[in-house]
Design an enzyme around this catalytic site. Sequence first.
Site, PDB file in Angstrom:
ATOM      1  N   GLU A  28      11.310   6.450   5.639  1.00 19.69           N
ATOM      2  CA  GLU A  28       9.840   6.502   5.691  1.00 19.69           C
ATOM      3  C   GLU A  28       9.451   7.877   5.163  1.00 19.69           C
ATOM      4  O   GLU A  28       9.703   8.899   5.806  1.00 19.69           O
ATOM      5  CB  GLU A  28       9.357   6.341   7.143  1.00 19.69           C
ATOM      6  CG  GLU A  28       9.726   5.013   7.792  1.00 19.69           C
ATOM      7  CD  GLU A  28       8.767   3.875   7.477  1.00 19.69           C
ATOM      8  OE1 GLU A  28       7.750   4.109   6.791  1.00 19.69           O
ATOM      9  OE2 GLU A  28       9.051   2.743   7.912  1.00 19.69           O
ATOM     10  N   ARG A  50       0.803  -1.233   0.000  1.00 22.40           N
ATOM     11  CA  ARG A  50       0.000   0.000   0.000  1.00 22.40           C
ATOM     12  C   ARG A  50       0.833   1.279   0.000  1.00 22.40           C
ATOM     13  O   ARG A  50       0.295   2.367  -0.127  1.00 22.40           O
ATOM     14  CB  ARG A  50      -0.912  -0.014   1.223  1.00 22.40           C
ATOM     15  CG  ARG A  50      -0.195  -0.042   2.577  1.00 22.40           C
ATOM     16  CD  ARG A  50      -1.179  -0.393   3.686  1.00 22.40           C
ATOM     17  NE  ARG A  50      -0.560  -0.459   5.000  1.00 22.40           N
ATOM     18  CZ  ARG A  50      -1.224  -0.795   6.111  1.00 22.40           C
ATOM     19  NH1 ARG A  50      -2.501  -1.117   6.042  1.00 22.40           N
ATOM     20  NH2 ARG A  50      -0.616  -0.825   7.272  1.00 22.40           N
TER      21      ARG A  50
HETATM   22  O1  0X9 Z   1       7.710  -1.974  10.040  1.00 22.71           O
HETATM   23  C1  0X9 Z   1       8.331  -1.880   8.980  1.00 22.71           C
HETATM   24  O2  0X9 Z   1       8.563  -2.847   8.263  1.00 22.71           O
HETATM   25  C2  0X9 Z   1       8.858  -0.500   8.531  1.00 22.71           C
HETATM   26  N1  0X9 Z   1       7.867   0.505   8.776  1.00 22.71           N
HETATM   27  S1  0X9 Z   1       6.449   0.543   7.955  1.00 22.71           S
HETATM   28  O3  0X9 Z   1       5.587   1.498   8.617  1.00 22.71           O
HETATM   29  N2  0X9 Z   1       6.707   1.089   6.487  1.00 22.71           N
HETATM   30  O4  0X9 Z   1       5.903  -0.758   7.903  1.00 22.71           O
HETATM   31  C3  0X9 Z   1      10.092  -0.155   9.308  1.00 22.71           C
HETATM   32  C4  0X9 Z   1      11.228  -1.132   9.225  1.00 22.71           C
HETATM   33  C5  0X9 Z   1      12.449  -0.618   9.932  1.00 22.71           C
HETATM   34  N3  0X9 Z   1      13.520  -1.581   9.954  1.00 22.71           N
HETATM   35  C6  0X9 Z   1      13.757  -2.435  10.974  1.00 22.71           C
HETATM   36  N4  0X9 Z   1      13.104  -2.377  12.093  1.00 22.71           N
HETATM   37  N5  0X9 Z   1      14.698  -3.338  10.796  1.00 22.71           N
HETATM   38 ZN    ZN Z   2       6.625  -0.112   4.878  1.00 21.02          ZN
END
Ligand code: 0X9
Ligand code: ZN
Length: 424
Positions: free
Chosen positions: A380, A187
């Site tokens: 992001e 999305r």
């Molecule tokens: O949760 C995620 O996969 C990412 N944010 S999102 O809101 N686009 O879904 C952030 C990932 C960050 N990376 C790690 N935590 N390794």
């Molecule tokens: Zn994401």
Amino acid sequence: MKLWLPLLGCALLSLAIAKRVSYTEFQLYVVHPETRDQLEKLHELAQNVDYDFWDAPRLNRDVRVMVSHYDEAKFEQVLDRHDITYDPVVGNVQQILDKERATNAEFYKRAKRDSNSRSTIDFDHYWTLDEIYDYIEEMASASPMVTVFDIGTTREGRPIKAVTVSSNGEVSLERPVLFMDSGIHAREWVGVMSVMYMFHEFVEHSELYTEQLSNTDYVIIPVLNPDGYVYTHEVNRLWRKNRVQNNLLCAGVDLNRNYPFSWAFTSNACTNTFAGTEPASEPETKAMIGLMDRYKSAMTTYIAVHTSGEMILWPWGYDFIHCDNWEEHDVLGKKARDAIIAAGGNEWEVGNSADVLYKASGATDDYAYHTGARLAYTIELSGGGQNGFDLPVAQLEKAIREAFEIYKTFGANAGTLPLPTPSA
Ligand code: 0X9
Ligand code: ZN
């Protein structure tokens, strides 16, 4: 009751195939955690499949949560019990989605009318998978800088395409590679568009970007989750995962939890962050691992493109641990942030992924860093506020231009870095 479950599953499944999912009966809240306890509570609620958190809960930040009217009372009761302030901001989420769809369709029609034999290349509407693939293929035929190839096939049989951009023609592995992907979360359309914009600028206006192109090669996967991406265009705008059928009721693995570094087991296949049955269980993950393997001897920089939140995040993300060269990550991240400000954007947050956002295991950024990328980021991009993932197309160009400031900064820097030293 048990006997009926498979039937119910089949019914839901065929409904999902036949009909666009509607969010008329869904309410969007903006929730505001102000204490550690409240934050803890929201983290707990985010694990509940009834609540779709559009943002990670963070202290003193607005957190958008979508809840069905059916679950509203229950949700508000929990918030009241913990004194968490909230505003019900949109009573019918479908209205937002319809508005975006109508504008997008309008632009799409116009673009088709205006273009003769060329692929659509405006940044006033969100491109479909076909448009993206047509455009990169067209550029591969037109420009010696571009090569397109398939790196795998999804569960639904779609090709996963990678594209390279090099002022030398082929990527030689003798100079630094910047490796990037977008669209792992279906999305998050703004991210995909920002990458297409970068590709378009670098290929069609290459003379403007000598600093970025003279010593850096680019390896790009514009849509790392093609099945999910098509599904968001055709059936469910708010889908995040891929489209593997986990069981009769639930589909989808969160591909950004499926990588084989610090992979963590998750039990509920219906959640938005289901990590898969085992590390690298998904074809999209295998395809990306294969491609990274091919280029890792030159991969100095990696960028995972996501929305939203205006953040530049560095490793590690699986735990609250700063990677060895975190200061180098931080300095470059802040340079990109300054470039965004100079271009009229907000002050983005730069920092450790787990600290700034949350801990998440099995993601691409940690995998890339572990594989040898000297610099590995998740970014992001700007989101759509109360519109969630539906950033109105009128604001799209601003968002992708901001992202482009990051790509230009990281691209110029990538070319100055030594090639990774081969691991023993
Ligand atoms: O949760 C995620 O996969 C990412 N944010 S999102 O809101 N686009 O879904 C952030 C990932 C960050 N990376 C790690 N935590 N390794
Ligand atoms: Zn994401």
